[in-house]
Design an enzyme around this catalytic site. Structure first.
Site, mmCIF file in Angstrom:
data_model
loop_
_atom_site.group_PDB
_atom_site.id
_atom_site.type_symbol
_atom_site.label_atom_id
_atom_site.label_comp_id
_atom_site.label_asym_id
_atom_site.label_seq_id
_atom_site.Cartn_x
_atom_site.Cartn_y
_atom_site.Cartn_z
ATOM 1 N N SER A 32 37.037 41.470 44.673
ATOM 2 C CA SER A 32 37.983 41.552 45.763
ATOM 3 C C SER A 32 38.377 42.970 45.906
ATOM 4 O O SER A 32 39.174 43.431 44.870
ATOM 5 C CB SER A 32 39.274 40.440 45.479
ATOM 6 N N GLU A 33 38.223 43.532 47.013
ATOM 7 C CA GLU A 33 38.382 45.136 46.772
ATOM 8 C C GLU A 33 39.838 45.492 46.717
ATOM 9 O O GLU A 33 40.228 46.841 46.638
ATOM 10 C CB GLU A 33 37.798 45.770 48.139
ATOM 11 N N ASN A 34 40.833 44.423 47.112
ATOM 12 C CA ASN A 34 42.275 45.011 46.720
ATOM 13 C C ASN A 34 42.336 45.116 45.443
ATOM 14 O O ASN A 34 43.818 45.322 44.889
ATOM 15 C CB ASN A 34 43.077 44.057 47.614
ATOM 16 N N ASN A 85 30.735 41.286 46.356
ATOM 17 C CA ASN A 85 31.849 41.265 47.359
ATOM 18 C C ASN A 85 31.355 40.469 48.385
ATOM 19 O O ASN A 85 30.415 40.678 49.361
ATOM 20 C CB ASN A 85 32.163 42.598 47.428
ATOM 21 N N SER A 121 38.986 50.088 42.283
ATOM 22 C CA SER A 121 37.994 49.088 42.964
ATOM 23 C C SER A 121 36.887 49.871 43.658
ATOM 24 O O SER A 121 35.869 49.369 43.854
ATOM 25 C CB SER A 121 39.124 48.450 43.831
#
Lengths: 213, 239
Positions: free
Chosen positions: A46-48, A23, A88
């Site tokens: 991608s943490e979204n 990340n 996530s």
């Protein structure tokens, strides 16, 4: 002659190992994607809600439903997957991500990181940073060595509100590379940028460190 | 069986809004936000809202339009850096703000919808986030207790839905929407494509219709992009 932002990103990219799920934070960490060493295959999270982040789209191909955590338009790869924010952060908190590269405002010799708030001044929020430093196996911080005012940012103790305590493994600045090891051992200066001396670093650093070049 | 399909946002919100209520709004940045429902809530003038949403839109779009109209009393968010008015209202004391780490926010909502009143996470231990909360040690590591979160109303955006309220999200527009759908006393969903039952692949439904009370096809989807980033066609992929 200290490192440029791109040099710092390239140095951070050397922390990537083949097969890593990674990340990358916003700012210099985003540039790391441009310097992934040849023969090393990593999957960017991608943490979204995406694994397998692809490059920016060609002009005209932007998709409003496809962005990264910096809200930039991106593309997908053949191997990509999408998921909810809960899934996530199960990946992040659950220790399934090998490496996180983040920006920072202050780092302490105990491995504390502050990067989300300046009381009374900056109100932006921590986003996913607190989860990342708490859950990801190895945390690398890339930041300027000093503030614009010249005040050091590698400190004995952070004065700003923390993002996490004892979380930083490695620090890369324009002056060099420091092994922080989450505060379990004394800070060690392990690399210097070209033309930078140990004395230069000492003059701009509040934290105690050992020299291990 | 109660019919869940409504004509538009106004009809879908009929009887559900009241001053002082808590609303969860899906989306990450401007991606996957229920823009038709937000516009209808602005029209309604309902006020003193507590809004749970990862971000608060931008000046002039998304939840930003409720801020401009001074309808929001308190935000529960993880990041609000895209919105100048927000910072101004907060620093002047006109707006209450509770920051949650993004993963903690997502899990609080998931827990709330799943009937779990609280849980322990290592996120935020040793920071402001843990102040005033129970910290407990498990296997030698410290964890902070966080509470599940529910709302009077959840407003959700999905790409496709059917009359039963089964939902399919598209790409990164999924984000917080599936958890929020589970955590509202009432859940109202806007979709770009509304199909008859039987049209969705039942093995690939992201949110089952049990969590959805009302559904409608949005009239307009501007789907504004916050940061258009592109590469020239000649260049090889670098990222």
């Amino acid at each position: 002659m200290a490192w440029t932002r791109d040099d710092m990103a390239a140095r951070a990219a050397r922390e990537l190992k083949d097969g890593f799920y990674v990340n990358l934070g916003i700012g210099i960490p985003t540039l790391v994607a441009n310097y992934i060493p040849e023969g090393v295959h990593v999957t960017l999270q991608s943490e979204n809600g995406m694994l397998g982040m692809g490059p920016f789209p060609y002009e005209g191909d932007e998709d409003a439903d496809l962005i990264n955590a910096g809200k930039q338009t991106i593309t997908e790869l053949d191997s990509s997957s999408y998921f909810s924010s809960a899934d996530s952060f199960a990946m992040i908190r659950g220790g399934h991500i090998a490496l996180s590269i983040l920006g920072g405002m202050q780092v302490s010799e105990d491995g504390d990181l502050a990067n989300w708030m300046v009381p009374g001044k900056m109100v932006k929020g921590m986003g996913g940073a607190m989860d990342l430093v708490a859950g990801v196996k190895r945390v690398v911080v890339v930041m300027d060595h000093c503030e614009k005012s010249g005040a050091p940012k590698l400190l004995k103790e952070c004065s700003l509100p923390l993002t996490g305590a004892n979380v930083v493994d490695l620090l890369i600045t324009e002056l060099g590379v420091f092994e922080i090891n989450r505060g379990k051992t004394p800070v060690r200066l392990i690399e210097l940028a070209p033309g930078v001396t140990v004395d230069d670093v000492r003059a701009k650093t509040e934290a105690d460190f050992e020299v291990a070049l | 069986m109660a019919d869940k399909v409504r004509k538009n946002a106004l009809e879908a919100l009929d009887g559900l809004l009241f001053d002082g209520m808590t609303i969860m709004a899906g989306g990450f940045g401007l991606c996957g936000i229920p823009e038709n429902l937000i516009a209808a809530i602005r029209e309604s003038g309902v006020k003193d809202l507590t809004v749970v949403s990862n971000n608060c839109g931008v000046d002039g779009f998304g939840l930003g339009i409720l801020l401009e109209n001074r309808q929001i009393k308190k935000m529960i968010s993880s990041y609000v850096g895209e919105n100048k008015l927000f910072e101004q209202l907060y620093l002047s004391g006109e707006l209450e703000l509770e920051f949650n780490p993004q993963g903690t926010l997502a899990e609080r909502i998931r827990a709330g919808g799943a009937g779990i009143p609280a849980f322990f996470t290592k996120t935020g231990v040793g920071t402001l986030v843990a102040e005033g909360k129970e910290v407990r040690e498990f296997d030698g590591e410290r964890y902070v207790m966080e509470m599940g979160l529910t709302a009077d109303l959840s407003i959700v955006k999905a790409h496709t839905g059917d009359a039963e309220g089964n939902l399919v999200f598209r790409k990164t527009a999924r984000n917080f929407n599936p958890m929020m759908a589970t955590a509202g006393k009432a859940t109202v969903v806007e979709v770009e494509v509304l199909v008859a039952n039987g049209q969705l692949d039942k093995d690939n439904i992201h949110t089952p219709g049990i969590f959805v009370d009302r559904i409608f096809k949005g009239a307009v989807f501007e789907k504004r992009i916050e940061r258009v980033t592109t590469r020239p066609r000649e260049e090889k992929a670098t990222a």
